[in-house]
Each structure stands twice: as C-alpha cells, then as structure tokens.
Design an enzyme around this catalytic site. Sequence first.
Site, PDB file in Angstrom:
ATOM      1  N   SER A   1       0.850  -1.183   0.000  1.00  0.00           N
ATOM      2  CA  SER A   1       0.000   0.000   0.000  1.00  0.00           C
ATOM      3  C   SER A   1       0.892   1.240   0.000  1.00  0.00           C
ATOM      4  CB  SER A   1      -0.927   0.003   1.220  1.00  0.00           C
ATOM      5  OG  SER A   1      -0.178  -0.118   2.410  1.00  0.00           O
ATOM      6  N   HIS A   2       0.288   2.380  -0.268  1.00  0.00           N
ATOM      7  CA  HIS A   2       1.039   3.618  -0.494  1.00  0.00           C
ATOM      8  C   HIS A   2       2.034   3.930   0.615  1.00  0.00           C
ATOM      9  CE1 HIS A   2       1.675   7.828  -1.740  1.00  0.00           C
ATOM     10  NE2 HIS A   2       1.582   8.109  -0.465  1.00  0.00           N
ATOM     11  N   GLU A   3       1.590   3.837   1.858  1.00  0.00           N
ATOM     12  CA  GLU A   3       2.431   4.288   2.966  1.00  0.00           C
ATOM     13  C   GLU A   3       3.506   3.283   3.357  1.00  0.00           C
ATOM     14  OE1 GLU A   3      -1.538   2.935   4.815  1.00  0.00           O
ATOM     15  OE2 GLU A   3      -0.740   3.612   2.901  1.00  0.00           O
TER      16      GLU A   3
END
Length: 558
Positions: free
Chosen positions: A536-538
Amino acid sequence: VAGEAFPPALANSVVELLPGCEVHNLYGPTEATVEVTGSRYVPGADRLPIGRPIWNTQVYVLDAALRPVPPGVNGELYLAGVCLARGYLGHPELTADRFVACPHGEPGGRMYRTGDVARWTKDGQVEYIGRTDFQVKLRGQRIELSEIVQVLTGHPDVAQAAVIVRENQHGDKRLVGYVVPDQGADLDAAELPEYVRGRLPDYMAPAVVVPLAELPLTPAGKLDRNALPSEYETLPDSGEPRNAHEEKLCALFGELLGVEKVGIDDDFFVLGGHSLMATRLSARIRKQFGVDMPVRTIVRYPTVAELAALVLTGGIPTEDVDPYAVVLPLHDDPGTGKSPVWFVHGGGGLGWVFFAFAPYVRDRAAYALQSRGWNDTDPLAGSVQEMVDDYLAHIRATQPEGPYNLIGWSFGGPIVHALAEALERQGHQVALMAVLDAMPSSGFKELSGREENAFRKEVAEFLGEFMNTGNLDHLLDTMGKVGANNRALMKDYDSPVYGGDMLYFHAKLGRDWGSYAPHWKQHVLGSIEEFDVDASHEYLHMPKAAGQIMRVIAGRLD
C-alpha cells in the site's frame, strides 16, 4: 483424519507406514454435523486441502463484506445447507453472532460463520489456513500466523512450529518463530527466515526463529503461547563488555530495545531496531558520550563492539551529517564516476525512509532532499516553486552536470517531475525520473490534512504501528507543521509539462481507486512506463516493496 489441521508431513508418514492405504482429510465443525468437506491426499503434496463440500452442503469463502473472494485469496469460511444446527441452546446472542443470514442462497437461508480462514484452490478445493483468532496486523499488513507455521513445518528438518508477535516495552512489534527440530536433524534455525521469504512475502518472514526442545502446552494439550520464551532468553552469549564504553552501549541497546541482556557482538537491527529507533540511539550516544553518531554510521556499524570502537578511537566520520539538512547523504560516493541518485521526501518532509532504498544503488552516491524547517531555524518554503528552485540549487551545488537521476514518493512525485522539467528547460540531461505512487499537483487540491493537528494525527497513527510515540512530541509537532505547509502549498501549484519519460510505480494494495499514471499523461510528453508494487502507499519503504522498486530502477541506471 478429522478434528485438527492435518500437516502434509504427517500424511506422508501415514502413507509410508501403511502402503496402499488411502488417506482422506475431513473437515467440519460440530455446528454443521461434524464433516462437511473432504479430500483424498496425494502422496508427496506439500499442501493438504480440506476438499470439496459433500452433497447438500454449501461452502463460501467471503470477505468482511460477505462477498466471495477469488481463488488464492484468503477469506473467512462460511457453511450453509441442511447440515446446520439450529443454534446454541440457551444462548441466543451467540446464535445470532454465528448463524447469520445467507445472501448467496435461497431467500431466508442461513449460514454458519466458522471463524476459520480459508481459500479456494484453482482446482475448486478449499484450503484451510488457520483461525481468524490468529490473524495479526503488523506494519499495515494483515498476516495469518498459521500460514507461516505451515511453511515452517514444511521444512524437512522441522517437526513442529509456532509463530507469535512479540512487542517490547517501547511498542515495537515483530514476528518471532519457534521450531522443534525433527529427531536427529541438524537444523540451523538462523536460516529459516530466509526459507520463509522464499515461499511467502517478505513481511511474513519472522525476524528470528528460535529452536526449542519442545513446544509448551496447556493442560488441554494445546499450544501455550504465553509460555513461549522470549527470543532473547535463547540467544547465545555474544560476548561480555570489555570496557566502560561497551558496558554503557550494551545498557543503551537494552534500554531502547527492551532486551534484558545484550552482548558486544549483538546487532542493533537484529535485536529489533529500525531507522527511527536508530535516531533515538544517536541522540542517546550524543548525550552519554558527548559525540555525534549519525544514523547512517549506526546502519553501517550496528554492533556494540563496532560503535564502541568508533567512540573510543574518534573514528566517527568528521563530515558529520545533519539528519535535518536539506541534503541528506544516504551513503558516500564510491568513486565509480557514476551519476548520483536523488530521492525527494514525502509530505512529512524527511528523507530518512530512503535508507531502505539506497543499498540497491551502492555503485553511486545517493542523496535525499528534505523540507526546510526541520532544524527549527530555517523558514518553511513559501511556495512549491520556491521549494523546486531551492532543491535545484542544492542539486547543482553537489552535482554540477548531468545526467540527473530523480526519484520522488508521494508529495515528492510532483516535485521530482518539476525538477526534471526545470533541468530539461535549462539544457541538462535527465537520465531517469521515477514517481512512486504520486499524483500530479491537481490531485492535491482537495486533499485533507492541511491543518497542523490533522497532519500530526495522521503521522502519529502511522508511526504508532512501529513504535511508542509517547516521547516523540517534538518530531510529531515539527512533522505536523512541515507536512501541513507542504500540502497547503501544493494546492496552489500547477504541475508543468515535462518532455521526457517517466517510470511510474503503482502501490496496488490498500485502496481501490486505481493507478494515478493516467493523470500524468497531460504532464509528460514522453512515455509513461508503469509497474505494480505489492504494497500500500504508505508502506513502499518496506523491504519487499523497496526491493521491487529499486531492482527496476537499478536495472535502468545500469
């Protein structure tokens, strides 16, 4: 065989002991009249499904919204059909919790929520993974501990295994495995995390695997997780301190990491440390010994013995690195003559996470650009254009001529794009421009979190998955101030049009609105080559994701 999970190793033993005897694996809880699925074991298989449903029984593998999941994807197992019990006698609340309406069958039908995690195989069988009780969330990833146990017990020298999450006094969590070697096996437990990585995603590999003579059991014969020893209790003695410096550093390691006994050859990161924790160690060394120990030095020399030697001999690099400077060197120039790599920070303004990316480009210098304002003296940037001009000046001061290699993550995406456009406009060569899961400036227009407290809260919640944030007030306050300013500035900026190419990396987990790559087409005249990343992005800085990204980038640089 029924009643418990049936390990393939045990099934193989049965086949060897009873040649010609078929082995069947049956599954079914009492609430569904004991057996509802079955499969015949194929000798030599490394997986043993619980099989297909019997006649007049329906089996569903569903997500949290009670939607069927595709083959290969984990979900919760639900059962339906005439086999179901009416409920729990005298316990209407428990009945209502477990026997629920079935949205996939006849109107008015019910299904039983088993609490078991399972998935469909490609050939239409159900594979049991474990219990939902043993699901954990670690650094943003949902992990089935039973799945790791299954891989460990698949090792030819492992008889039994268990996996738990250990948390130290500072709130840092990591996976710890326990194994009982097969009788007569010469098992090297230190090699097992790598064995798991070869079969599961990196984030599911235990940080350490501890060998035991036997697993502790409860009086009922089940695994007693509370009785599993701390991994530190079983570590071999790595050497007693030989001087006062080593003694004090052993104490510092132990205090920060929650470890009772530390030896001089113990590695800070093997004991559970990470880059954020290393900043605390750096500060404590400065306070204890009156010397500066940069984070990158701790990364390079992570044992007590090495750090003590640096303190004793004054061998700490004289070009002391300010961790909050606009230009943060990630590692030194090896003298190959190859052009450096420049990483640009995310919304919070710090480039520390790029220490996870830098090892993939050790054949050239690597730097991270960081927002002004972190040193409590320099003013925050007044606009994105001012920020771009400032970064451009710092890049040109360090690297006067191209080719330039630029990588930006999140907020850093539109910044590296603007830097590439400016360098190209000034007649310089941009060899590589990579954007890691980022929007052009237009995507920031309606983004929330422009208030300091809102951004600070976001950061605190994120860091809370890695560590105890109770004593990080100054870091969180500064990141709230810098991050809110960065987001506010981007809403007043319009991304330019860049004439070159873009490598785009899409974080495909954690959200469902797709890749931002199409939004860049109006801002990039060259090609946009897109790659999916299993994160995921983070969490793009986690080992597996960083490796996926940087192997592509290192190949292009070569």
